[in-house]
Design a protein around this motif. Structure first.
Motif, PDB file in Angstrom:
ATOM      1  N   LYS A  99       0.788  -1.221   0.000  1.00 10.07           N
ATOM      2  CA  LYS A  99       0.000   0.000   0.000  1.00 10.07           C
ATOM      3  C   LYS A  99       0.830   1.287   0.000  1.00 10.07           C
ATOM      4  O   LYS A  99       0.663   2.151   0.845  1.00 10.07           O
ATOM      5  CB  LYS A  99      -1.018  -0.003   1.136  1.00 10.07           C
ATOM      6  N   THR A 100       1.736   1.337  -0.975  1.00  8.18           N
ATOM      7  CA  THR A 100       2.458   2.576  -1.242  1.00  8.18           C
ATOM      8  C   THR A 100       1.764   3.198  -2.445  1.00  8.18           C
ATOM      9  O   THR A 100       1.826   2.663  -3.550  1.00  8.18           O
ATOM     10  CB  THR A 100       3.934   2.271  -1.567  1.00  8.18           C
ATOM     11  N   TRP A 148      -5.214  -8.424   4.969  1.00  8.33           N
ATOM     12  CA  TRP A 148      -5.322  -7.222   5.784  1.00  8.33           C
ATOM     13  C   TRP A 148      -6.546  -7.221   6.680  1.00  8.33           C
ATOM     14  O   TRP A 148      -7.496  -7.878   6.454  1.00  8.33           O
ATOM     15  CB  TRP A 148      -5.326  -5.964   4.923  1.00  8.33           C
ATOM     16  N   SER A 169      -5.997   6.673  -2.390  1.00  5.50           N
ATOM     17  CA  SER A 169      -6.526   5.822  -1.332  1.00  5.50           C
ATOM     18  C   SER A 169      -7.964   5.478  -1.726  1.00  5.50           C
ATOM     19  O   SER A 169      -8.921   5.910  -1.089  1.00  5.50           O
ATOM     20  CB  SER A 169      -6.470   6.602  -0.008  1.00  5.50           C
ATOM     21  N   LYS A 225      -5.992  -0.384   3.534  1.00 12.77           N
ATOM     22  CA  LYS A 225      -5.778   1.064   3.615  1.00 12.77           C
ATOM     23  C   LYS A 225      -4.413   1.458   3.071  1.00 12.77           C
ATOM     24  O   LYS A 225      -3.455   0.704   3.210  1.00 12.77           O
ATOM     25  CB  LYS A 225      -5.845   1.512   5.083  1.00 12.77           C
ATOM     26  N   THR A 226      -4.318   2.659   2.477  1.00  9.00           N
ATOM     27  CA  THR A 226      -3.019   3.154   2.011  1.00  9.00           C
ATOM     28  C   THR A 226      -2.208   3.552   3.243  1.00  9.00           C
ATOM     29  O   THR A 226      -2.558   4.502   3.941  1.00  9.00           O
ATOM     30  CB  THR A 226      -3.189   4.359   1.068  1.00  9.00           C
ATOM     31  N   THR A 227      -1.155   2.797   3.519  1.00 12.34           N
ATOM     32  CA  THR A 227      -0.361   3.079   4.718  1.00 12.34           C
ATOM     33  C   THR A 227       0.825   3.986   4.391  1.00 12.34           C
ATOM     34  O   THR A 227       1.288   4.740   5.224  1.00 12.34           O
ATOM     35  CB  THR A 227       0.136   1.771   5.356  1.00 12.34           C
ATOM     36  N   ASN A 228       1.315   3.893   3.161  1.00 10.36           N
ATOM     37  CA  ASN A 228       2.385   4.785   2.741  1.00 10.36           C
ATOM     38  C   ASN A 228       1.819   5.705   1.653  1.00 10.36           C
ATOM     39  O   ASN A 228       1.902   5.414   0.467  1.00 10.36           O
ATOM     40  CB  ASN A 228       3.585   3.969   2.240  1.00 10.36           C
TER      41      ASN A 228
END
Ligand code: SF4
Length: 309
Positions: free
Chosen positions: A25-26, A309, A30, A38-41
């Motif tokens: 999730k880079t 996830w 989002s 979820k977009t974590t980066n």
């Protein structure tokens, strides 16, 4: 390791050998329908997230070992592939080593074509598959939820600039979401955007969130919206169905390892997981019990999925 996966069956690309270029999730988006969590980066920085050399080595090894014919080598995966600054070098390596033996595809959110370096990096691939989900700037922010600086207008201008010079094929993907972009008015606006691309994209895939989305409220639109989109949007066809086909499990030593690895990129229906277990001749109950401890089971659209996830 673990940056090259498959070949996996793809609804648009047959047997696709996937290359992931970023940590999980880079992304500079989002999206509400994302199947990766979820977009974590959340970033718009282009850099070498994973060493280019490492990707090339892994790709070389996988191509040599795989027993399933490869239709496409596809840049797709845990985030937005064009954020990796080495993508151009990897594409060059594939071309120099294999010529036209393998087709190259890039599945991208299409947000970075306004950068000249991205247009240059991707100019020698066979197919680009950018997303256009939004009818306007406001819905773009609601559906794709881009990082602050990105404007839809700029994204579309960049894509048009690339397409004008590009010799390969352009296959657009539109994700239709109930209540967000599936009204006649929104579909008409999306159709106008597609028509304004010159040359007009060869294919436009109408998709729906068939796999569990990050936002639980995301729903599949009514059939009548899909039909209206197919009637209104030029060169469109539906991929609003679940993919079928085999996963290449030849490089795994047991089904548990295979399923864990595949679910990192791809939510798996329970029936697909069971099929993999049976191919290893292992006890389904034992493996499923072990998987339940490592993965989540999510019910979505009347199906049970294993997700990471
Ligand atoms: S769907 Fe693609 S573009 Fe959207 S957040 Fe997920 S990885 Fe990023």
């Amino acid at each position: 390791m673990g940056n090259v996966f498959g070949p996996v069956p793809s609804r648009r690309l047959g047997n696709s050998l996937g290359i992931n270029l970023t940590p999980l999730k880079t992304c500079n988006y989002s999206c509400v329908y994302c199947q990766l969590g979820k977009t974590t980066n959340f970033t718009n920085e282009r850099k070498e997230y994973i060493p280019t050399e490492e990707i090339i080595e892994e790709l070389n090894e996988t191509i040599t070992k795989t027993q399933i014919p490869i239709d496409y080598i596809t840049f797709v995966g845990d985030g937005e592939p064009t954020l990796h600054s080495g993508i151009g070098e990897i594409i060059k390596w594939i071309r120099e080593k294999y010529g036209d033996k393998y087709k190259i595809a890039v599945v991208t959110n299409g947000s970075l074509f306004y950068l000249e370096e991205v247009r240059k990096d991707l100019k020698n691939v066979d197919v680009i598959l950018p997303s256009i989900d939004a009818p306007d700037e406001k819905k773009y922010k609601l559906i794709n939820r881009p990082i602050m600086k990105i404007e839809y207008k700029k994204v579309l201008e960049g894509l048009k600039m690339f397409v004008k010079e590009f010799k390969g094929k352009v296959w657009i993907e539109i994700m239709l979401i109930k209540g967000l972009n599936d009204s006649r008015e929104d579909i008409d606006k999306i159709a106008e955007i597609i028509k304004s691309i010159d040359p007009i994209p060869e294919k436009v895939f109408i998709n729906v969130p068939v796999r569990p989305p990050v936002e639980k409220w995301v729903r599949i639109p009514e059939q009548k919206s899909i039909l209206y989109a197919l009637k209104t949007i030029p060169n469109s066809s539906s991929i609003a169905f679940r993919e079928e086909g085999e996963f290449d499990i030849s490089r795994y030593s047991n089904s548990y390892e295979a399923i864990l690895d595949i679910t990192l990129k791809h939510p798996l229906r329970i029936e697909q997981a069971k099929k993999i277990i049976s191919e290893f001749n292992e006890n389904t109950e034992i493996v499923v019990n072990k998987l339940i401890k490592a993965l989540k089971i999510v019910e979505y659209d009347n199906e049970k999925y294993l997700i990471k996830w």
